[in-house]
Design a protein around this motif. Structure first.
Motif, PDB file in Angstrom:
ATOM      1  N   THR A 231       0.720  -1.164   0.000  1.00  0.00           N
ATOM      2  CA  THR A 231      -0.080   0.048   0.023  1.00  0.00           C
ATOM      3  C   THR A 231       0.944   1.320   0.033  1.00  0.00           C
ATOM      4  OG1 THR A 231      -1.442  -1.235   1.150  1.00  0.00           O
ATOM      5  CG2 THR A 231      -2.096   1.055   1.223  1.00  0.00           C
ATOM      6  N   VAL A 232       1.924   1.199   0.802  1.00  0.00           N
ATOM      7  CA  VAL A 232       2.662   2.387   0.932  1.00  0.00           C
ATOM      8  C   VAL A 232       3.538   2.516  -0.484  1.00  0.00           C
ATOM      9  CG1 VAL A 232       4.708   3.096   2.210  1.00  0.00           C
ATOM     10  CG2 VAL A 232       2.987   2.275   3.522  1.00  0.00           C
ATOM     11  N   LEU A 233       3.914   1.367  -0.790  1.00  0.00           N
ATOM     12  CA  LEU A 233       4.710   1.452  -2.305  1.00  0.00           C
ATOM     13  C   LEU A 233       3.741   2.014  -3.345  1.00  0.00           C
ATOM     14  CD1 LEU A 233       7.470   0.422  -3.435  1.00  0.00           C
ATOM     15  CD2 LEU A 233       6.101  -1.469  -4.337  1.00  0.00           C
ATOM     16  N   VAL A 234       2.523   1.915  -3.305  1.00  0.00           N
ATOM     17  CA  VAL A 234       1.573   2.138  -4.426  1.00  0.00           C
ATOM     18  C   VAL A 234       1.277   3.772  -4.129  1.00  0.00           C
ATOM     19  CG1 VAL A 234      -0.855   2.187  -5.359  1.00  0.00           C
ATOM     20  CG2 VAL A 234       0.612   0.082  -4.896  1.00  0.00           C
ATOM     21  N   LEU A 235       0.896   4.152  -2.814  1.00  0.00           N
ATOM     22  CA  LEU A 235       0.512   5.450  -2.550  1.00  0.00           C
ATOM     23  C   LEU A 235       1.654   6.354  -2.876  1.00  0.00           C
ATOM     24  CD1 LEU A 235      -1.586   5.125   0.492  1.00  0.00           C
ATOM     25  CD2 LEU A 235      -2.275   5.735  -1.798  1.00  0.00           C
ATOM     26  N   VAL A 236       2.959   6.018  -2.641  1.00  0.00           N
ATOM     27  CA  VAL A 236       4.253   6.925  -2.658  1.00  0.00           C
ATOM     28  C   VAL A 236       4.432   7.168  -3.897  1.00  0.00           C
ATOM     29  CG1 VAL A 236       6.553   7.151  -2.032  1.00  0.00           C
ATOM     30  CG2 VAL A 236       4.795   6.542  -0.142  1.00  0.00           C
ATOM     31  N   THR A 237       4.393   5.921  -4.581  1.00  0.00           N
ATOM     32  CA  THR A 237       4.780   5.989  -6.207  1.00  0.00           C
ATOM     33  C   THR A 237       3.760   6.961  -6.910  1.00  0.00           C
ATOM     34  OG1 THR A 237       3.738   4.008  -6.399  1.00  0.00           O
ATOM     35  CG2 THR A 237       5.951   4.031  -6.582  1.00  0.00           C
ATOM     36  N   GLN A 238       2.636   6.865  -6.551  1.00  0.00           N
ATOM     37  CA  GLN A 238       1.604   7.680  -7.299  1.00  0.00           C
ATOM     38  C   GLN A 238       1.559   9.158  -6.939  1.00  0.00           C
ATOM     39  OE1 GLN A 238      -0.149   6.111  -9.973  1.00  0.00           O
ATOM     40  NE2 GLN A 238       0.841   4.307  -9.117  1.00  0.00           N
ATOM     41  N   PHE A 239       2.089   9.236  -5.600  1.00  0.00           N
ATOM     42  CA  PHE A 239       2.111  10.654  -5.276  1.00  0.00           C
ATOM     43  C   PHE A 239       3.404  11.368  -5.862  1.00  0.00           C
ATOM     44  CE2 PHE A 239       3.695  13.579  -1.890  1.00  0.00           C
ATOM     45  CZ  PHE A 239       2.529  14.533  -2.118  1.00  0.00           C
ATOM     46  N   ALA A 240       4.313  10.657  -5.881  1.00  0.00           N
ATOM     47  CA  ALA A 240       5.660  11.113  -6.268  1.00  0.00           C
ATOM     48  C   ALA A 240       5.956  10.923  -7.709  1.00  0.00           C
ATOM     49  CB  ALA A 240       6.845  10.421  -5.388  1.00  0.00           C
TER      50      ALA A 240
ATOM     51  N   PHE B 151       2.760  11.724 -20.786  1.00  0.00           N
ATOM     52  CA  PHE B 151       2.916  11.260 -19.168  1.00  0.00           C
ATOM     53  C   PHE B 151       1.764  10.146 -18.702  1.00  0.00           C
ATOM     54  CE2 PHE B 151       1.112  12.041 -14.701  1.00  0.00           C
ATOM     55  CZ  PHE B 151       2.379  11.636 -14.203  1.00  0.00           C
ATOM     56  N   ALA B 152       0.583  10.250 -19.506  1.00  0.00           N
ATOM     57  CA  ALA B 152      -0.553   9.195 -18.970  1.00  0.00           C
ATOM     58  C   ALA B 152      -0.028   7.973 -19.763  1.00  0.00           C
ATOM     59  CB  ALA B 152      -1.778   9.781 -19.969  1.00  0.00           C
ATOM     60  N   SER B 153       0.658   7.827 -20.839  1.00  0.00           N
ATOM     61  CA  SER B 153       1.126   6.670 -21.041  1.00  0.00           C
ATOM     62  C   SER B 153       2.067   6.072 -20.201  1.00  0.00           C
ATOM     63  CB  SER B 153       1.625   6.310 -22.572  1.00  0.00           C
ATOM     64  OG  SER B 153       1.648   7.571 -23.210  1.00  0.00           O
ATOM     65  N   PHE B 154       3.111   6.910 -19.743  1.00  0.00           N
ATOM     66  CA  PHE B 154       4.104   6.537 -18.810  1.00  0.00           C
ATOM     67  C   PHE B 154       3.554   6.038 -17.676  1.00  0.00           C
ATOM     68  CE2 PHE B 154       6.815   7.680 -15.170  1.00  0.00           C
ATOM     69  CZ  PHE B 154       7.779   6.902 -15.530  1.00  0.00           C
ATOM     70  N   ARG B 155       2.583   6.694 -17.017  1.00  0.00           N
ATOM     71  CA  ARG B 155       2.076   6.448 -15.744  1.00  0.00           C
ATOM     72  C   ARG B 155       1.127   5.076 -16.043  1.00  0.00           C
ATOM     73  NH1 ARG B 155      -1.172  10.486 -12.026  1.00  0.00           N
ATOM     74  NH2 ARG B 155      -0.669   9.247 -10.333  1.00  0.00           N
TER      75      ARG B 155
END
Ligand code: ADP
Length: 381
Positions: free
Chosen positions: A22-31, A72-76
């Motif tokens: 969870t931390v990994l997903v949240l932090v990556t999405q935020f950062a 950016f969208a495709s990178f994400r």
């Protein structure tokens, strides 16, 4: 609901993995947006605009330039896809490792639970695998030592009950037989018959007294009053007590103790009890005309006290056993002569050991006499 330790460990590992994910997903999405913008900006600075890679200034994705927003969208999306695959594989592997670790940790504990249940049901030979050098291994080691001690105690208990019943049976059978003989009129109602019954009753009383004493010394249920005492004084008083019996049997009791022996650290009464037993045995096993000699000497900061007789001796094969309880070299002879129950030397051994000393017997064989020696610590050592 009872959940076993392995499952609990497994669930705790899953929780740790879930939190990490969870931390990994949240932090990556935020950062991700700001990191993307920053790195793209650096790239733009490094690559000249003629290459066509430069897509205008501005470092925040999703703002302004639609081409840049699409990139950016495709990178994400690709990042999230990779993150999902990596997360899934990591999760599966972590679950497998967690399962293995949980099982390994829970296994010895489970084995100990099963073993302790079996022991409580009377299977005292149950043991657990020794395990490694960690805390669980140490616990398994302690568990096995405890089980071994319990097994020994149980064996001793069984042996004692067997020995005591056996010892009680003989005098009881004799008394019963004599009484039946008297009732049926087969045995004459005279002094001999009564004396025989009286002798057997006396044997029973002695046996019970000895047993009581033995159980006290074996359970450590006696306290020793250690103080500096003179061995000469103890031997002199024992000598005086036994002299009449030696005179009666025409056996010489010789006291060879010198006057200048150092004091010993001991319980006077208990040392006297040991001496009484050894001298009494000497008298009992030495025929008329023989000798029993008491001597003592200092060796290696200990006092060695010996009681040597010129009596019937002890065959070599019996020597290692004579301190065992109920052990008699010749039970039938011992009985006929009003001998003891084979407990005296066991009590002597326990008492000497309680003083921190040793006791042993030597004999050159049958009719070559015997020597019993025990050691006691010197006072002030
Ligand atoms: P008991 O009460 O039968 O004398 P002990 O424990 O004192 O028992 O002695 C055990 C056995 O050791 C005796 O029955 C006897 O066979 C043997 N024993 C002890 N002392 C002597 C001795 N001085 N000479 C020969 N045999 C002895």
């Amino acid at each position: 609901m009872k959940v076993n330790l392995g499952v609990r460990l497994f669930i705790s590992h899953i929780l740790v993995i879930a939190v990490a994910m969870t931390v990994l997903v949240l932090v990556t999405q935020f950062a991700l947006p700001s990191a993307y913008g920053r790195h793209l900006g650096i790239m733009e600075g490094a690559i000249p605009s003629e290459t066509g890679l430069g897509m205008g200034s501005g470092h925040t994705p999703g703002q302004g330039d639609p081409g840049r927003t699409g990139l950016f969208a495709s990178f994400r999306t690709s990042f999230n896809e990779a993150l999902f695959i990596a997360g899934f594989i990591a999760m599966v592997l972590a679950l497998i490792v967690s399962m293995v670790i949980s099982r390994r940790l829970a296994k010895p504990i489970h084995a100990m639970t099963v073993a302790s249940q079996r022991i409580s049901e009377g299977h005292y030979n149950e043991r657990v695998p020794p395990g490694g050098g960690d805390e669980l291994g140490n616990l398994a080691g302690s568990f096995n030592r405890m089980a071994e001690k319990l097994e020994q105690t149980e064996t001793m208990r069984r042996q004692l009950i067997g020995d005591v019943s056996h010892e009680l049976r003989t005098p009881l059978t004799t008394i019963q037989g004599s009484m039946e003989g008297l009732i049926d009129g087969i045995l004459p109602a005279n002094t001999d018959t009564y004396e025989q019954i009286h002798r057997e009753a006396g044997r029973l009383t002695r046996l019970v007294d000895d047993l009581q004493e033995l159980s006290r010394v074996e359970a450590g249920g006696f306290s020793l009053e250690f103080k500096p005492v003179s061995i000469k004084a103890i031997v002199d008083s024992t000598y005086a007590r036994y002299s009449p019996q030696f005179t009666d049997k025409e056996v010489k009791l010789i006291n060879l103790l010198p006057d200048n022996l150092p004091a010993i650290m001991a319980d006077e009464d208990r040392v006297e009890q040991v001496l009484l037993n050894l001298i009494g045995n000497g008298l009992q096993h030495t025929p008329r005309g023989g000798e029993v000699t008491i001597s003592a000497e200092v060796q290696d900061r200990e006092l060695f006290i010996s009681v040597a007789d010129t009596g019937i001796g002890i065959p070599a094969k019996h020597l290692p056993h004579i301190f065992d309880r109920f052990y008699r070299v010749d039970p039938s002879r011992s009985r006929q002569k009003g001998g003891g129950s084979g407990i005296g030397l066991t009590i002597a051994l326990r008492l000497v050991e309680a003083h921190g000393g040793h006791i042993w017997a030597e004999s050159a064989g049958e009719n070559c006499g015997s020597t019993f020696t025990f050691t006691l610590p010197l006072a002030g050592e």
